[in-house]
Design a protein around this motif. Sequence first.
Motif, PDB file in Angstrom:
ATOM      1  N   TYR A  12       0.868  -1.174   0.000  1.00 54.61           N
ATOM      2  CA  TYR A  12       0.000   0.000   0.000  1.00 54.61           C
ATOM      3  C   TYR A  12       0.909   1.229   0.000  1.00 54.61           C
ATOM      4  O   TYR A  12       1.861   1.291   0.778  1.00 54.61           O
ATOM      5  CB  TYR A  12      -0.909   0.029   1.238  1.00 54.61           C
ATOM      6  CG  TYR A  12      -1.746   1.282   1.307  1.00 54.61           C
ATOM      7  CD1 TYR A  12      -2.993   1.323   0.721  1.00 54.61           C
ATOM      8  CD2 TYR A  12      -1.254   2.435   1.918  1.00 54.61           C
ATOM      9  CE1 TYR A  12      -3.764   2.481   0.751  1.00 54.61           C
ATOM     10  CE2 TYR A  12      -2.013   3.596   1.951  1.00 54.61           C
ATOM     11  CZ  TYR A  12      -3.262   3.615   1.371  1.00 54.61           C
ATOM     12  OH  TYR A  12      -4.010   4.758   1.389  1.00 54.61           O
ATOM     13  N   THR A  13       0.611   2.223  -0.842  1.00 52.42           N
ATOM     14  CA  THR A  13       1.365   3.473  -0.827  1.00 52.42           C
ATOM     15  C   THR A  13       0.409   4.654  -0.813  1.00 52.42           C
ATOM     16  O   THR A  13      -0.729   4.562  -1.303  1.00 52.42           O
ATOM     17  CB  THR A  13       2.320   3.614  -2.038  1.00 52.42           C
ATOM     18  OG1 THR A  13       1.549   3.644  -3.229  1.00 52.42           O
ATOM     19  CG2 THR A  13       3.331   2.492  -2.092  1.00 52.42           C
ATOM     20  N   GLU A  14       0.898   5.735  -0.254  1.00 54.20           N
ATOM     21  CA  GLU A  14       0.132   6.976  -0.188  1.00 54.20           C
ATOM     22  C   GLU A  14       1.115   8.135  -0.163  1.00 54.20           C
ATOM     23  O   GLU A  14       2.144   8.052   0.502  1.00 54.20           O
ATOM     24  CB  GLU A  14      -0.713   6.980   1.081  1.00 54.20           C
ATOM     25  CG  GLU A  14      -1.512   8.235   1.291  1.00 54.20           C
ATOM     26  CD  GLU A  14      -2.383   8.149   2.530  1.00 54.20           C
ATOM     27  OE1 GLU A  14      -2.368   9.119   3.309  1.00 54.20           O
ATOM     28  OE2 GLU A  14      -3.079   7.130   2.713  1.00 54.20           O
ATOM     29  N   GLU A  15       0.797   9.200  -0.871  1.00 55.12           N
ATOM     30  CA  GLU A  15       1.652  10.379  -0.875  1.00 55.12           C
ATOM     31  C   GLU A  15       1.080  11.464   0.030  1.00 55.12           C
ATOM     32  O   GLU A  15      -0.141  11.613   0.131  1.00 55.12           O
ATOM     33  CB  GLU A  15       1.824  10.921  -2.294  1.00 55.12           C
ATOM     34  CG  GLU A  15       2.651  10.007  -3.159  1.00 55.12           C
ATOM     35  CD  GLU A  15       2.939  10.584  -4.534  1.00 55.12           C
ATOM     36  OE1 GLU A  15       2.302  11.592  -4.926  1.00 55.12           O
ATOM     37  OE2 GLU A  15       3.808  10.019  -5.213  1.00 55.12           O
ATOM     38  N   ARG A  16       1.987  12.182   0.672  1.00 57.61           N
ATOM     39  CA  ARG A  16       1.628  13.312   1.537  1.00 57.61           C
ATOM     40  C   ARG A  16       2.675  14.399   1.343  1.00 57.61           C
ATOM     41  O   ARG A  16       3.772  14.125   0.863  1.00 57.61           O
ATOM     42  CB  ARG A  16       1.639  12.899   3.018  1.00 57.61           C
ATOM     43  CG  ARG A  16       0.647  11.838   3.443  1.00 57.61           C
ATOM     44  CD  ARG A  16      -0.781  12.329   3.591  1.00 57.61           C
ATOM     45  NE  ARG A  16      -0.975  13.427   4.496  1.00 57.61           N
ATOM     46  CZ  ARG A  16      -1.344  13.313   5.766  1.00 57.61           C
ATOM     47  NH1 ARG A  16      -1.549  12.131   6.299  1.00 57.61           N
ATOM     48  NH2 ARG A  16      -1.508  14.392   6.525  1.00 57.61           N
ATOM     49  N   VAL A  65      -1.797   5.960   8.347  1.00 61.60           N
ATOM     50  CA  VAL A  65      -2.123   5.014   7.272  1.00 61.60           C
ATOM     51  C   VAL A  65      -2.599   3.700   7.870  1.00 61.60           C
ATOM     52  O   VAL A  65      -3.628   3.152   7.462  1.00 61.60           O
ATOM     53  CB  VAL A  65      -0.918   4.786   6.330  1.00 61.60           C
ATOM     54  CG1 VAL A  65      -1.149   3.574   5.437  1.00 61.60           C
ATOM     55  CG2 VAL A  65      -0.659   6.022   5.490  1.00 61.60           C
ATOM     56  N   LYS A  69      -6.242   3.635   6.591  1.00 63.68           N
ATOM     57  CA  LYS A  69      -6.271   3.195   5.196  1.00 63.68           C
ATOM     58  C   LYS A  69      -5.909   1.724   5.021  1.00 63.68           C
ATOM     59  O   LYS A  69      -6.626   0.966   4.395  1.00 63.68           O
ATOM     60  CB  LYS A  69      -5.310   4.045   4.358  1.00 63.68           C
ATOM     61  CG  LYS A  69      -5.538   5.543   4.472  1.00 63.68           C
ATOM     62  CD  LYS A  69      -6.766   5.986   3.721  1.00 63.68           C
ATOM     63  CE  LYS A  69      -7.008   7.474   3.806  1.00 63.68           C
ATOM     64  NZ  LYS A  69      -6.112   8.336   3.107  1.00 63.68           N
ATOM     65  N   LYS A  95       6.358   9.624   0.139  1.00 69.82           N
ATOM     66  CA  LYS A  95       5.492   8.470  -0.120  1.00 69.82           C
ATOM     67  C   LYS A  95       5.618   7.529   1.069  1.00 69.82           C
ATOM     68  O   LYS A  95       6.719   7.123   1.436  1.00 69.82           O
ATOM     69  CB  LYS A  95       5.898   7.757  -1.406  1.00 69.82           C
ATOM     70  CG  LYS A  95       5.026   6.527  -1.684  1.00 69.82           C
ATOM     71  CD  LYS A  95       5.207   5.949  -3.078  1.00 69.82           C
ATOM     72  CE  LYS A  95       6.602   5.498  -3.337  1.00 69.82           C
ATOM     73  NZ  LYS A  95       6.775   4.807  -4.624  1.00 69.82           N
ATOM     74  N   LYS A  97       5.022   3.909   2.420  1.00 68.02           N
ATOM     75  CA  LYS A  97       4.916   2.583   1.808  1.00 68.02           C
ATOM     76  C   LYS A  97       4.809   1.540   2.915  1.00 68.02           C
ATOM     77  O   LYS A  97       5.663   1.473   3.800  1.00 68.02           O
ATOM     78  CB  LYS A  97       6.145   2.309   0.942  1.00 68.02           C
ATOM     79  CG  LYS A  97       6.133   0.951   0.289  1.00 68.02           C
ATOM     80  CD  LYS A  97       7.403   0.750  -0.540  1.00 68.02           C
ATOM     81  CE  LYS A  97       7.494  -0.662  -1.086  1.00 68.02           C
ATOM     82  NZ  LYS A  97       8.784  -0.885  -1.765  1.00 68.02           N
TER      83      LYS A  97
END
Length: 139
Positions: A12-16, A65, A69, A95, A97
Amino acid sequence: MKYAEIKPGYIYTEERVITDEMVRSFAEITGDDNPIHLDDDFAARSIFKARISHGVLTLGLVSAVLGRKFPGPGTIYLKQDAAFRRPVYINEKIKIKIEVLEKIEEKSRLLLSTSVIKENGEEALTGQALVLFKEDEEE
């Protein structure tokens, strides 16, 4: 995502973006008002040459996260090992991860790789987390 659907190797990845407001709020909440985080002149004379985020603020975004998420609501942090490898600067995009390393079925636990990657590709934070995850029974 349901616990039964989670498999080792899933990523799972998400940018902030780390903002000035985030850093100042974190400093106010925790009392960590180290000038490396808050004072442009002080930070300019440091080895970093500019203000940086609190490392634990960056790690806190990993926690966000995990709890919201992936794996998601109901996640309980049991353990986190973290190494702060590079500074994250104000207004820098990162990012987050999360990778599933191991699933411990009998205890509803997950061993996860946790990392924060800077926009230039360097790792700012690396580590591993052990979490308990039981999704809401009503899902």
